[in-house]
Design a protein around this motif. Structure first.
Motif, PDB file in Angstrom:
ATOM      1  N   ILE A  49       0.844  -1.215   0.000  1.00  0.00           N
ATOM      2  CA  ILE A  49       0.000   0.000   0.000  1.00  0.00           C
ATOM      3  C   ILE A  49       0.868   1.250   0.000  1.00  0.00           C
ATOM      4  O   ILE A  49       0.630   2.223  -0.715  1.00  0.00           O
ATOM      5  CB  ILE A  49      -0.948  -0.014   1.200  1.00  0.00           C
ATOM      6  N   SER A  50       1.953   1.211   0.792  1.00  0.00           N
ATOM      7  CA  SER A  50       2.857   2.390   0.870  1.00  0.00           C
ATOM      8  C   SER A  50       3.518   2.625  -0.472  1.00  0.00           C
ATOM      9  O   SER A  50       3.659   3.781  -0.948  1.00  0.00           O
ATOM     10  CB  SER A  50       3.915   2.155   1.934  1.00  0.00           C
ATOM     11  N   ALA A  51       3.949   1.553  -1.115  1.00  0.00           N
ATOM     12  CA  ALA A  51       4.572   1.695  -2.436  1.00  0.00           C
ATOM     13  C   ALA A  51       3.609   2.250  -3.461  1.00  0.00           C
ATOM     14  O   ALA A  51       3.950   3.062  -4.332  1.00  0.00           O
ATOM     15  CB  ALA A  51       5.111   0.344  -2.887  1.00  0.00           C
ATOM     16  N   PHE A  52       2.363   1.797  -3.360  1.00  0.00           N
ATOM     17  CA  PHE A  52       1.333   2.264  -4.286  1.00  0.00           C
ATOM     18  C   PHE A  52       1.101   3.751  -4.138  1.00  0.00           C
ATOM     19  O   PHE A  52       0.987   4.515  -5.091  1.00  0.00           O
ATOM     20  CB  PHE A  52       0.042   1.473  -4.051  1.00  0.00           C
ATOM     21  N   ILE A  53       1.035   4.211  -2.880  1.00  0.00           N
ATOM     22  CA  ILE A  53       0.797   5.630  -2.595  1.00  0.00           C
ATOM     23  C   ILE A  53       1.980   6.465  -3.088  1.00  0.00           C
ATOM     24  O   ILE A  53       1.831   7.527  -3.700  1.00  0.00           O
ATOM     25  CB  ILE A  53       0.542   5.857  -1.097  1.00  0.00           C
ATOM     26  N   SER A  54       3.224   5.940  -2.826  1.00  0.00           N
ATOM     27  CA  SER A  54       4.425   6.682  -3.234  1.00  0.00           C
ATOM     28  C   SER A  54       4.486   6.814  -4.747  1.00  0.00           C
ATOM     29  O   SER A  54       4.852   7.856  -5.301  1.00  0.00           O
ATOM     30  CB  SER A  54       5.670   5.979  -2.718  1.00  0.00           C
ATOM     31  N   GLY A  55       4.101   5.724  -5.429  1.00  0.00           N
ATOM     32  CA  GLY A  55       4.130   5.749  -6.903  1.00  0.00           C
ATOM     33  C   GLY A  55       3.142   6.729  -7.483  1.00  0.00           C
ATOM     34  O   GLY A  55       3.400   7.408  -8.477  1.00  0.00           O
ATOM     35  N   ALA A  65     -11.806  17.855  -9.746  1.00  0.00           N
ATOM     36  CA  ALA A  65     -12.686  16.667  -9.838  1.00  0.00           C
ATOM     37  C   ALA A  65     -11.881  15.418 -10.102  1.00  0.00           C
ATOM     38  O   ALA A  65     -12.115  14.357  -9.512  1.00  0.00           O
ATOM     39  CB  ALA A  65     -13.712  16.895 -10.955  1.00  0.00           C
ATOM     40  N   ALA A  66     -10.864  15.585 -11.004  1.00  0.00           N
ATOM     41  CA  ALA A  66     -10.040  14.403 -11.310  1.00  0.00           C
ATOM     42  C   ALA A  66      -9.223  13.986 -10.093  1.00  0.00           C
ATOM     43  O   ALA A  66      -9.030  12.801  -9.814  1.00  0.00           O
ATOM     44  CB  ALA A  66      -9.130  14.711 -12.497  1.00  0.00           C
ATOM     45  N   LEU A  67      -8.714  15.031  -9.357  1.00  0.00           N
ATOM     46  CA  LEU A  67      -7.923  14.715  -8.164  1.00  0.00           C
ATOM     47  C   LEU A  67      -8.773  13.998  -7.107  1.00  0.00           C
ATOM     48  O   LEU A  67      -8.342  13.024  -6.474  1.00  0.00           O
ATOM     49  CB  LEU A  67      -7.339  16.012  -7.595  1.00  0.00           C
ATOM     50  N   GLU A  68      -9.986  14.480  -6.939  1.00  0.00           N
ATOM     51  CA  GLU A  68     -10.865  13.843  -5.934  1.00  0.00           C
ATOM     52  C   GLU A  68     -11.198  12.400  -6.337  1.00  0.00           C
ATOM     53  O   GLU A  68     -11.226  11.498  -5.515  1.00  0.00           O
ATOM     54  CB  GLU A  68     -12.154  14.670  -5.810  1.00  0.00           C
ATOM     55  N   ALA A  69     -11.414  12.230  -7.652  1.00  0.00           N
ATOM     56  CA  ALA A  69     -11.730  10.877  -8.123  1.00  0.00           C
ATOM     57  C   ALA A  69     -10.541   9.956  -7.934  1.00  0.00           C
ATOM     58  O   ALA A  69     -10.679   8.778  -7.534  1.00  0.00           O
ATOM     59  CB  ALA A  69     -12.144  10.922  -9.597  1.00  0.00           C
ATOM     60  N   SER A  70      -9.346  10.487  -8.165  1.00  0.00           N
ATOM     61  CA  SER A  70      -8.139   9.669  -7.981  1.00  0.00           C
ATOM     62  C   SER A  70      -7.926   9.294  -6.531  1.00  0.00           C
ATOM     63  O   SER A  70      -7.587   8.155  -6.191  1.00  0.00           O
ATOM     64  CB  SER A  70      -6.928  10.454  -8.517  1.00  0.00           C
ATOM     65  N   GLU A  93      -8.178   5.455  -2.105  1.00  0.00           N
ATOM     66  CA  GLU A  93      -8.730   5.067  -0.798  1.00  0.00           C
ATOM     67  C   GLU A  93      -9.438   3.721  -0.893  1.00  0.00           C
ATOM     68  O   GLU A  93      -9.311   2.847  -0.017  1.00  0.00           O
ATOM     69  CB  GLU A  93      -9.689   6.148  -0.318  1.00  0.00           C
ATOM     70  N   THR A  94     -10.184   3.550  -1.974  1.00  0.00           N
ATOM     71  CA  THR A  94     -10.909   2.284  -2.164  1.00  0.00           C
ATOM     72  C   THR A  94      -9.935   1.121  -2.296  1.00  0.00           C
ATOM     73  O   THR A  94     -10.133   0.042  -1.714  1.00  0.00           O
ATOM     74  CB  THR A  94     -11.811   2.368  -3.407  1.00  0.00           C
ATOM     75  N   ASN A  95      -8.868   1.376  -3.077  1.00  0.00           N
ATOM     76  CA  ASN A  95      -7.868   0.307  -3.247  1.00  0.00           C
ATOM     77  C   ASN A  95      -7.175  -0.040  -1.925  1.00  0.00           C
ATOM     78  O   ASN A  95      -6.916  -1.198  -1.613  1.00  0.00           O
ATOM     79  CB  ASN A  95      -6.840   0.723  -4.289  1.00  0.00           C
ATOM     80  N   ILE A  96      -6.876   1.010  -1.155  1.00  0.00           N
ATOM     81  CA  ILE A  96      -6.210   0.776   0.140  1.00  0.00           C
ATOM     82  C   ILE A  96      -7.110  -0.016   1.081  1.00  0.00           C
ATOM     83  O   ILE A  96      -6.690  -0.979   1.739  1.00  0.00           O
ATOM     84  CB  ILE A  96      -5.793   2.126   0.768  1.00  0.00           C
ATOM     85  N   LEU A  97      -8.377   0.408   1.144  1.00  0.00           N
ATOM     86  CA  LEU A  97      -9.326  -0.309   2.027  1.00  0.00           C
ATOM     87  C   LEU A  97      -9.501  -1.747   1.571  1.00  0.00           C
ATOM     88  O   LEU A  97      -9.612  -2.679   2.379  1.00  0.00           O
ATOM     89  CB  LEU A  97     -10.671   0.427   2.035  1.00  0.00           C
ATOM     90  N   GLY A  98      -9.525  -1.923   0.222  1.00  0.00           N
ATOM     91  CA  GLY A  98      -9.660  -3.290  -0.294  1.00  0.00           C
ATOM     92  C   GLY A  98      -8.459  -4.149   0.068  1.00  0.00           C
ATOM     93  O   GLY A  98      -8.596  -5.334   0.429  1.00  0.00           O
ATOM     94  N   ALA A  99      -7.260  -3.533  -0.033  1.00  0.00           N
ATOM     95  CA  ALA A  99      -6.049  -4.278   0.315  1.00  0.00           C
ATOM     96  C   ALA A  99      -6.025  -4.648   1.795  1.00  0.00           C
ATOM     97  O   ALA A  99      -5.657  -5.763   2.199  1.00  0.00           O
ATOM     98  CB  ALA A  99      -4.818  -3.452  -0.055  1.00  0.00           C
TER      99      ALA A  99
END
Length: 250
Positions: free
Chosen positions: A11-17, A33-38, A43-49
């Motif tokens: 998760i940390s690597a994903f965020i850093s990338g 809007a794009a930033l909020e969507a990203s 957040e969804t990916n992190i919670l899923g992980a």
């Protein structure tokens, strides 16, 4: 725990990338809007992980618990088998030693079989007499092969039946004094094999006319010494020999 650490590192690597961008001198316009969507997607990916890590950890815990329960069940079975295999040793009851030791009991009168004359007799067991005696008539001494022998008659089936004649080697002679006024009586002694119930014994019998006495056979102290004790309150403790008839002098 190891799986959880891997998940957090990923998760940390994903965020850093995602946060790394090329440094440019020109300013880049920001699309809110794009930033909020990203950010929402991250957040969804992190919670899923995190959820996947929790599920994997829960599954590991469940599997480990199942293995522990299975091992506990096997241990319990082994303990039950061990308890069943252990046979308690019961200590034998210590009986008090017999007051008569290894001696056998005789009554005041017993049925005794004499092998030398192949007959049984009602027998007086007399602790007052020293030697043992058999009723014999027509006693005749003679010599055979340089040894002293004796020929005698015995009423093996009572005086109402004819007497039988027997011969036996003389072991020695004894003098029996009946009372102070009478002279001693010299008697021949033979060796005899006796049976009293299930017991067998050997003894010396002196031969004499016992027609004036109640019992044709008498066993004295020398016979009983070291092998038997007498209960004068009982008779025929060992019963009677089944294959022989009793003989009793009237």
């Amino acid at each position: 725990m190891f799986k959880q650490i891997i998940c957090i590192a990923a998760i940390s690597a994903f965020i850093s990338g995602c946060a790394t961008t090329k440094d440019t001198n020109a300013p880049i316009p920001v699309d809110a809007a794009a930033l909020e969507a990203s950010l929402t997607k991250q957040e969804t990916n992190i919670l899923g992980a995190i959820d996947s890590c929790n599920q994997a950890q829960s599954a590991g815990y469940a599997q480990l618990s199942s293995q522990i329960e299975s091992l506990n069940a096997k241990v319990a079975q082994l303990e039950v088998k061990k308890e069943a295999a252990v046979v308690p040793v019961v200590a034998p009851v210590q009986c008090p030693p017999s007051p008569i030791g290894d001696k056998f009991m005789l009554g005041a009168v017993e049925h005794v079989y004499v092998d030398e004359v192949k007959a049984s007799f009602d027998t007086r067991i007399d602790t007052g007499a020293e030697s043992s005696s058999l009723d014999a008539r027509n006693i005749i001494l003679f010599e055979r092969d340089g040894s002293q022998w004796v020929r005698f008659d015995v009423f093996t089936q009572g005086e109402k039946q004819p007497a039988k004649t027997f011969e036996s080697k003389v072991e020695r002679f004894v003098r029996i004094k009946q009372d102070a006024d009478n002279k001693s009586d010299r008697r021949p002694v033979i060796h005899a094999h006796l049976e009293i119930g299930q017991y067998k014994a050997e003894t010396d019998l002196n031969l004499s006319d016992r027609s004036h006495l109640e019992y044709p056979l008498l066993l004295g102290r020398k016979f009983m010494q070291d092998i038997a004790v007498v209960d004068v309150g009982q008779t025929y403790v060992h019963g009677k020999k089944q294959d022989a008839k009793a003989s009793k002098t009237k």
